[in-house]
Design a protein around this motif. Structure first.
Motif, PDB file in Angstrom:
ATOM      1  N   ALA A  52       0.514   5.738   2.168  1.00 21.84           N
ATOM      2  CA  ALA A  52      -1.123   5.434   2.575  1.00 21.84           C
ATOM      3  C   ALA A  52      -1.711   5.279   0.922  1.00 21.84           C
ATOM      4  CB  ALA A  52      -1.558   6.599   3.281  1.00 21.84           C
ATOM      5  N   MET A  53      -0.993   4.772  -0.030  1.00 14.11           N
ATOM      6  CA  MET A  53      -1.700   4.573  -1.397  1.00 14.11           C
ATOM      7  C   MET A  53      -1.980   5.852  -2.052  1.00 14.11           C
ATOM      8  SD  MET A  53      -1.791   1.341  -1.050  1.00 14.11           S
ATOM      9  CE  MET A  53      -2.904   0.728  -2.342  1.00 14.11           C
ATOM     10  N   VAL A  54      -1.950   6.800  -1.494  1.00 12.84           N
ATOM     11  CA  VAL A  54      -2.368   8.405  -2.236  1.00 12.84           C
ATOM     12  C   VAL A  54      -1.139   9.190  -2.327  1.00 12.84           C
ATOM     13  CG1 VAL A  54      -4.555   7.898  -1.363  1.00 12.84           C
ATOM     14  CG2 VAL A  54      -3.105   9.223   0.111  1.00 12.84           C
ATOM     15  N   THR A  55      -0.166   9.080  -1.760  1.00 14.18           N
ATOM     16  CA  THR A  55       0.751  10.190  -1.927  1.00 14.18           C
ATOM     17  C   THR A  55       2.074   9.803  -2.132  1.00 14.18           C
ATOM     18  OG1 THR A  55       1.380  12.764  -1.156  1.00 14.18           O
ATOM     19  CG2 THR A  55       1.237  10.807   0.408  1.00 14.18           C
ATOM     20  N   LEU A 184      -4.367  -0.620   5.665  1.00 16.02           N
ATOM     21  CA  LEU A 184      -5.556   0.659   5.977  1.00 16.02           C
ATOM     22  C   LEU A 184      -6.651   0.122   5.926  1.00 16.02           C
ATOM     23  CD1 LEU A 184      -3.660   2.444   3.008  1.00 16.02           C
ATOM     24  CD2 LEU A 184      -3.308   2.935   5.578  1.00 16.02           C
ATOM     25  N   GLU A 185      -7.412   0.859   6.803  1.00 18.98           N
ATOM     26  CA  GLU A 185      -9.141   0.295   7.133  1.00 18.98           C
ATOM     27  C   GLU A 185      -9.575   0.247   5.552  1.00 18.98           C
ATOM     28  OE1 GLU A 185     -10.991   2.671   9.890  1.00 18.98           O
ATOM     29  OE2 GLU A 185      -9.580   2.312  11.438  1.00 18.98           O
ATOM     30  N   LEU A 190       0.433   0.900   4.206  1.00 13.78           N
ATOM     31  CA  LEU A 190       0.716   2.065   4.379  1.00 13.78           C
ATOM     32  C   LEU A 190       2.074   2.933   3.728  1.00 13.78           C
ATOM     33  CD1 LEU A 190       0.409   4.815   6.286  1.00 13.78           C
ATOM     34  CD2 LEU A 190       2.158   3.578   7.833  1.00 13.78           C
ATOM     35  N   VAL A 191       2.969   1.671   3.451  1.00 17.48           N
ATOM     36  CA  VAL A 191       4.154   1.928   2.600  1.00 17.48           C
ATOM     37  C   VAL A 191       4.292   0.944   1.545  1.00 17.48           C
ATOM     38  CG1 VAL A 191       6.626   2.301   2.757  1.00 17.48           C
ATOM     39  CG2 VAL A 191       5.179   2.683   4.616  1.00 17.48           C
ATOM     40  N   SER A 192       4.365   1.645   0.084  1.00 20.06           N
ATOM     41  CA  SER A 192       4.346   0.796  -1.064  1.00 20.06           C
ATOM     42  C   SER A 192       5.784  -0.216  -0.930  1.00 20.06           C
ATOM     43  CB  SER A 192       4.619   1.692  -2.195  1.00 20.06           C
ATOM     44  OG  SER A 192       5.878   2.496  -1.966  1.00 20.06           O
ATOM     45  N   ASP A 193       5.775  -1.195  -1.821  1.00 18.69           N
ATOM     46  CA  ASP A 193       6.827  -2.345  -1.757  1.00 18.69           C
ATOM     47  C   ASP A 193       7.714  -1.650  -2.885  1.00 18.69           C
ATOM     48  OD1 ASP A 193       8.346  -4.359  -1.465  1.00 18.69           O
ATOM     49  OD2 ASP A 193       7.154  -5.831  -2.648  1.00 18.69           O
TER      50      ASP A 193
END
Length: 208
Positions: A52-55, A184-185, A190-193
Motif C-alpha cells: 500500500a505504498m507505506v509499509t 489505490l484510491e 497495493l504491492v510493489s514491483d
C-alpha cells in the motif's frame, strides 16, 4: 577468506605478474574444497515487499534445498544449485499466504518450485562475493546476481562440517510474470514491483 573467485587485475604489470606467477593456494580454503548439501532446518530465503505504498510486508520460504560445490584451489569454479518449494511461503497471515499460492501469484499447483542455478562467481574483496545465475519462477528464467558474505566454516557438535553464507538481491517481480496488483484510491498500487530478497544458508559437507 575467499571462495568464489579472485578480482580481475586492472594494472597491466600486476596482471602480467599474476599470469606468469600463480598465486599460492590458501590451505584453509583448499581444505574447504568439496560438495555440500544445504541444511533446510538452518536455511531460509526471505523477502520484503512494499504494501500500500507505506509499509513493508516480510515473509520467507522455509523449504529450501540444494547443493554447493566449493573449490578452494580454484574458487571461480565454485557453484550453487538451489530449489525452493513455493508451498512453504510464510508471511504470518494464512489468508495472504493462500493468495500468494493462488493463480494471482505463484500458481503453485502448476509451478511448485522456484530454482536458481549459478553460472558465474566473483570476489568483491574480503569476505564479499557476487554469484550470478538463472532464477526460474513460473517457468520464466532470468539472470539474477546475489551479493554474498561468507560467514566461515565450523564443525558442529554432531561432527558435521558446515559453511555459512548470508546474501541479498533485488528483483522486479513483473519480469517473472508476477504482475497481479490493485490500484489505490490515493494513487499508486497495493504491492510493489521491486522485491528485496535475503538468504541465510547453512550447508553441510557431503563429499570431497
Amino acid at each position: 577468506m575467499g571462495l568464489f573467485g579472485r578480482k580481475n587485475e586492472t594494472d597491466t604489470a600486476t596482471a602480467t605478474a599474476t599470469a606468469t606467477t600463480p598465486a599460492p593456494v590458501n590451505p584453509e580454503l583448499a581444505a574447504l574444497t568439496g560438495e555440500y548439501a544445504i541444511d533446510p532446518s538452518h536455511t531460509s530465503l526471505g523477502f520484503v515487499a512494499r504494501h500500500a505504498m507505506v509499509t513493508n510486508v516480510k515473509g520467507s520460504f522455509t523449504d529450501v534445498a540444494g547443493t554447493l560445490h566449493l573449490d578452494g584451489t580454484d574458487p571461480s569454479a565454485s557453484t550453487a544449485s538451489i530449489d525452493v518449494q513455493m508451498a512453504s511461503i510464510d508471511t504470518g497471515s494464512a489468508d495472504r499466504d493462500g493468495h500468494l499460492k493462488s493463480a494471482d501469484f505463484f500458481k503453485i499447483d502448476e509451478f511448485p518450485e522456484m530454482t536458481f542455478r549459478s553460472t558465474k562467481a566473483e570476489a568483491l574483496g574480503g569476505d564479499d562475493y557476487r554469484i550470478t545465475g538463472d532464477l526460474t519462477i513460473l517457468g520464466t528464467t532470468k539472470p539474477l546476481s546475489i551479493d554474498l558474505e561468507f560467514n566461515g566454516s565450523a564443525t558442529d557438535p554432531f561432527g558435521n562440517e558446515r559453511v555459512g553464507f548470508e546474501g541479498k538481491a533485488e528483483i522486479l517481480r513483473s519480469e517473472w510474470g508476477l504482475t497481479w496488483n490493485a490500484a489505490l484510491e490515493t494513487g499508486g498500487v497495493l504491492v510493489s514491483d521491486k522485491i528485496k530478497l535475503s538468504f541465510d544458508i547453512s550447508a553441510i559437507r557431503s563429499g570431497s
